[in-house]
Motif scaffolding. Structure first.
Motif, short mmCIF file in Angstrom:
data_model
loop_
_atom_site.label_atom_id
_atom_site.label_comp_id
_atom_site.label_asym_id
_atom_site.label_seq_id
_atom_site.Cartn_x
_atom_site.Cartn_y
_atom_site.Cartn_z
N GLU A 91 33.23 39.05 29.27
CA GLU A 91 33.04 37.61 29.17
C GLU A 91 32.05 37.37 28.03
N PRO A 92 32.45 36.64 26.99
CA PRO A 92 31.59 36.51 25.81
C PRO A 92 30.21 35.90 26.07
N ASP A 93 30.13 34.93 26.96
CA ASP A 93 28.85 34.26 27.18
C ASP A 93 27.90 35.05 28.08
N SER A 94 28.44 35.61 29.17
CA SER A 94 27.57 36.27 30.15
C SER A 94 27.55 37.79 29.99
N GLY A 95 28.56 38.36 29.35
CA GLY A 95 28.62 39.80 29.14
C GLY A 95 29.23 40.58 30.29
N GLU A 96 29.67 39.91 31.36
CA GLU A 96 30.28 40.64 32.48
C GLU A 96 31.61 41.25 32.08
N LEU A 97 31.87 42.42 32.64
CA LEU A 97 33.16 43.08 32.48
C LEU A 97 34.13 42.42 33.45
N ILE A 98 35.18 41.80 32.94
CA ILE A 98 36.14 41.09 33.79
C ILE A 98 37.18 42.11 34.26
N LEU A 99 37.08 42.51 35.52
CA LEU A 99 37.97 43.54 36.04
C LEU A 99 39.35 43.00 36.36
N GLY A 100 39.45 41.78 36.87
CA GLY A 100 40.76 41.21 37.17
C GLY A 100 40.76 40.39 38.43
N ASP A 101 41.99 40.15 38.91
CA ASP A 101 42.21 39.26 40.04
C ASP A 101 42.92 39.97 41.18
N ILE A 102 42.54 39.57 42.39
CA ILE A 102 43.15 40.07 43.62
C ILE A 102 43.70 38.86 44.37
N VAL A 103 44.93 38.98 44.87
CA VAL A 103 45.53 37.94 45.70
C VAL A 103 45.93 38.58 47.03
N ILE A 104 45.46 38.03 48.12
CA ILE A 104 45.75 38.57 49.45
C ILE A 104 46.43 37.52 50.31
N SER A 105 47.46 37.94 51.02
CA SER A 105 48.11 37.09 52.01
C SER A 105 47.37 37.20 53.33
N VAL A 106 46.80 36.08 53.79
CA VAL A 106 46.10 36.11 55.07
C VAL A 106 47.10 36.32 56.22
N ASP A 107 48.34 35.86 56.03
CA ASP A 107 49.36 36.10 57.05
C ASP A 107 49.60 37.59 57.23
N LYS A 108 49.60 38.33 56.11
CA LYS A 108 49.79 39.78 56.18
C LYS A 108 48.57 40.47 56.77
N VAL A 109 47.38 39.96 56.49
CA VAL A 109 46.17 40.52 57.11
C VAL A 109 46.32 40.47 58.62
N ILE A 110 46.75 39.33 59.12
CA ILE A 110 46.88 39.15 60.57
C ILE A 110 47.99 40.03 61.14
N SER A 111 49.17 40.00 60.52
CA SER A 111 50.30 40.77 61.07
C SER A 111 50.11 42.27 60.93
N GLN A 112 49.54 42.72 59.82
CA GLN A 112 49.35 44.16 59.63
C GLN A 112 48.23 44.70 60.50
N ALA A 113 47.23 43.90 60.80
CA ALA A 113 46.18 44.34 61.72
C ALA A 113 46.80 44.64 63.08
N ILE A 114 47.71 43.77 63.51
CA ILE A 114 48.41 43.99 64.78
C ILE A 114 49.31 45.22 64.67
N GLU A 115 50.09 45.28 63.60
CA GLU A 115 51.04 46.38 63.40
C GLU A 115 50.35 47.74 63.37
N TYR A 116 49.18 47.82 62.69
CA TYR A 116 48.48 49.10 62.55
C TYR A 116 47.45 49.34 63.64
N GLY A 117 47.28 48.39 64.53
CA GLY A 117 46.39 48.58 65.67
C GLY A 117 44.91 48.59 65.34
N HIS A 118 44.51 47.80 64.37
CA HIS A 118 43.08 47.69 64.08
C HIS A 118 42.71 46.23 63.87
#
Length: 164
Positions: A91-118
């Protein structure tokens, strides 16, 4: 460190999702002795939204649990010493290394937690860890790559004491 966070859903988890996001990112970056201040963005969406993004970006017309959009290509996964400090990944102004973006489906968080038992906490933290490793150029297309990525995922989750 800049942690961009946006929740486009009405879902309310029983844990502090922004706090967990920061803790997972910090732990992953500490694992690789990151010497930079970084910027990472996390967007929480529903299945319909992630399906649209998945179709637009990957040509896959179905929802997925997490998408990663790296801004940096590491010569060797997780090797911050290989980054060209004159590149446009900072980032030119602050100097931070911009690693990127993450997109998560909250619906999948809920269903996979049940599916994987955690817990939903465990699934959420795991998906952030998994995606951040992708931002650091790790992948799981071959058995060797998968084993390395799984090893780091386990190390981070154990360090955070977020277990199955």
């Amino acid at each position: 460190m800049i942690y961009n966070f946006c929740n486009e859903t009405e879902v309310k988890f029983e844990f502090e999702y922004e706090k967990i996001y920061r803790e997972v990112v910090d732990c992953v970056l500490d694992t690789f002795d990151c010497k930079y201040d970084c910027e990472v963005s996390l967007l929480l969406v529903d299945n319909d939204s992630i399906k649209e993004i998945n179709l637009e970006t990957r040509g896959i017309d179905k929802p997925t649990d997490v998408l990663s959009f790296p801004n940096v290509i590491f010569e060797k996964p997780g090797d911050f010493d290989s980054i060209d400090e004159s590149s446009d990944c900072f980032e030119p102004d602050s100097g931070e290394l911009i690693l990127g973006d993450i997109v998560i489906s909250v619906d999948k968080v809920i269903s996979q937690a049940i599916e994987y038992g955690h817990s939903q906490l465990r699934e959420y933290a795991f998906l952030i860890c998994h995606s951040l490793l992708h931002l650091l150029s790790f992948d799981h297309m071959t058995d060797d790559e998968r084993e390395v990525m799984e090893e780091y995922q386990s190390k981070v989750m154990e360090a955070l004491k977020i277990l199955r």
